[in-house]
Design an enzyme around this catalytic site. Structure first.
Site, mmCIF file in Angstrom:
data_model
loop_
_atom_site.group_PDB
_atom_site.id
_atom_site.type_symbol
_atom_site.label_atom_id
_atom_site.label_comp_id
_atom_site.label_asym_id
_atom_site.label_seq_id
_atom_site.Cartn_x
_atom_site.Cartn_y
_atom_site.Cartn_z
ATOM 1 C CG ASP A 213 -1.982 -1.057 1.176
ATOM 2 O OD1 ASP A 213 -1.696 -2.159 0.669
ATOM 3 O OD2 ASP A 213 -3.101 -0.811 1.656
ATOM 4 N NE ARG B 221 -2.155 2.945 13.293
ATOM 5 C CZ ARG B 221 -1.372 1.909 13.117
ATOM 6 N NH1 ARG B 221 -0.158 1.892 13.656
ATOM 7 N NH2 ARG B 221 -1.763 0.873 12.411
ATOM 8 C CG ASP C 69 -5.098 2.852 12.078
ATOM 9 O OD1 ASP C 69 -5.366 2.989 13.290
ATOM 10 O OD2 ASP C 69 -4.504 1.856 11.621
ATOM 11 C CB SER D 127 -4.649 -6.522 7.524
ATOM 12 O OG SER D 127 -5.628 -6.272 8.515
#
Length: 401
Positions: free
Chosen positions: A12, A93, A122, A174
């Site tokens: 990605d 994050r 996210d 994932s």
């Protein structure tokens, strides 16, 4: 134009790097924050960024800040989203966003970019944090701009433009790792009835294959902050690594939940948080003998609100910071140790003590004869406390007649 891209080195973000160069005619600086995902992953990110044409590569060690300022801060609040999720991703994050924004400032960048999708949490966590730190920052979120719909589109784009593809086949789900946990979602895990595939977990052994002999570990706290393991003082990173190893060996720390995302959808997530699970269990145990009842109950009422703020990306919000001040003030008395027993996926508190701040008094608590508690005092207390119940019952009886 210069853009700093939050970069993992996967398909990605490698496609995003090339797409930013093509679409925005930008010089792209990759930013990889090391929050404990492993040296192999950070070095793979460096190689992938170089191969994909990054103008500059920044890799920053954030492990100490992550554990000390984020993981331990949430632990002092006993934060668990919806009562179960210890929020390893949610806590990583904001520290990554902080590093990303500061890197953009140092490099004089015009914008930052990230690879979070338009469906997940996210994107909110990165962007709330970025705006809180730098209100006029420009943020590019390719998944909300480009026409690609999924992984097959990215693979086709990568092949068309000569972007190296990962050499290892991508698993059917994932995965995101840091020093606190590994999260698994998507793919075959989207069916909430399907069991996680065998061999998926990275930090914990299968509880059925864990040692047949139980193991004990003692965790010490100072003002609610983890400080020792089995009496040995350790820094934040070393302490969490030690606990990850011992808990992982015994298969402790796996959960499989369906959570409510901030955007409104339900999502199935599988997590392994071995060391974090031990810290939360031990922390609660030390609190049980050091905190006043009403203070503890008041704090517990606020834990779901605190956890929701963190989960929803509001780490740098004034409400989270204000609530953190309260949580930390409560922790001044939380000094002591808890002894845990680990066995085949389970963790049990077997002892707790505090030499300085315990409120537990054996002379008061004993069921044997004592000189400090007059049991007859309870008669008046119970009659007064039950007065409203007696009054209501009498009224109901009278009405029934």
């Amino acid at each position: 134009m210069k853009v700093v891209l939050a970069y993992s080195g996967g398909l990605d973000t490698s496609v995003i790097l090339h797409w930013l160069r093509e679409t925005y005619k930008a010089d792209v600086v990759t930013y990889t924050g090391d929050v404990g995902q492993g040296k192999d992953e950070t070095e793979n990110a460096r190689r992938a960024a170089r191969a994909a044409g990054a103008a500059e590569i920044v890799i920053e060690d954030l492990r100490e800040a992550f554990v000390r300022d984020f993981v331990f801060a949430a632990l002092r609040a006993n934060a668990a989203y919806e009562g179960e999720y210890l929020m390893g991703t949610s806590l990583a994050r904001p520290v990554l966003a902080h590093g990303l924004v500061r890197a953009a400032e140092r490099l004089g960048a015009d914008a930052i970019a990230h690879g979070a999708t338009g469906k997940g949490n996210d994107q909110v966590r990165f962007e709330f944090s970025a705006y809180a730190l730098k209100p006029n920052i420009r943020i590019i979120a390719p998944w909300r701009e480009w026409s690609f719909k999924g992984r097959s589109d990215l693979v086709a784009y990568a092949r068309e433009h000569g972007i190296p593809l990962p050499g290892v086949p991508k698993p059917e789900y994932s995965m995101d790792a840091n020093l606190m946990h590994v999260s698994y979602e998507g793919g075959i895990l989207e069916d909430p009835w399907a069991a996680p595939p065998a061999g998926m977990f990275r930090l914990t052994v299968d509880p059925e294959k864990a040692p047949d002999q139980a193991e004990h570990v003692t965790i010490g706290f100072e003002r609610g902050i983890p400080a020792t393991v089995d009496g040995e003082p350790l820094g934040p990173v070393a302490l969490l690594e030690r606990l990850n190893a011992v808990a992982g060996k015994h298969g402790v720390g796996r959960i499989d939940i369906v959570e409510n995302r901030y955007l409104g959808m339900k999502s199935r997530g599988v997590y392994e948080t071995p060391g974090g699970t031990l810290l939360h269990r031990a922390h609660r145990a030390v609190e049980s003998i050091t905190l006043d009842r009403e203070v503890q109950h008041l704090r517990d009422e606020l834990v779901p609100r605190y956890a929701e703020m963190v989960y929803n990306g509001l780490w740098f919000s004034p409400e989270r910071e204000a609530l953190q001040s309260f949580m930390d003030s409560v922790q001044r008395r939380v000094n002591g140790e808890a002894r845990l027993k680990l066995y085949k996926g389970s963790v049990r508190v077997e002892g707790r003590r505090s030499s300085t701040h315990t409120l537990y008094d054996e002379a008061v608590a004993t069921f044997e004869a004592d000189d400090v508690y007059d049991q007859s005092d309870a008669t008046g207390f119970i009659r007064l406390a039950a007065l409203r119940l007696r009054t209501l019952a009498a009224k109901r009886i009278a009405e029934a007649e």
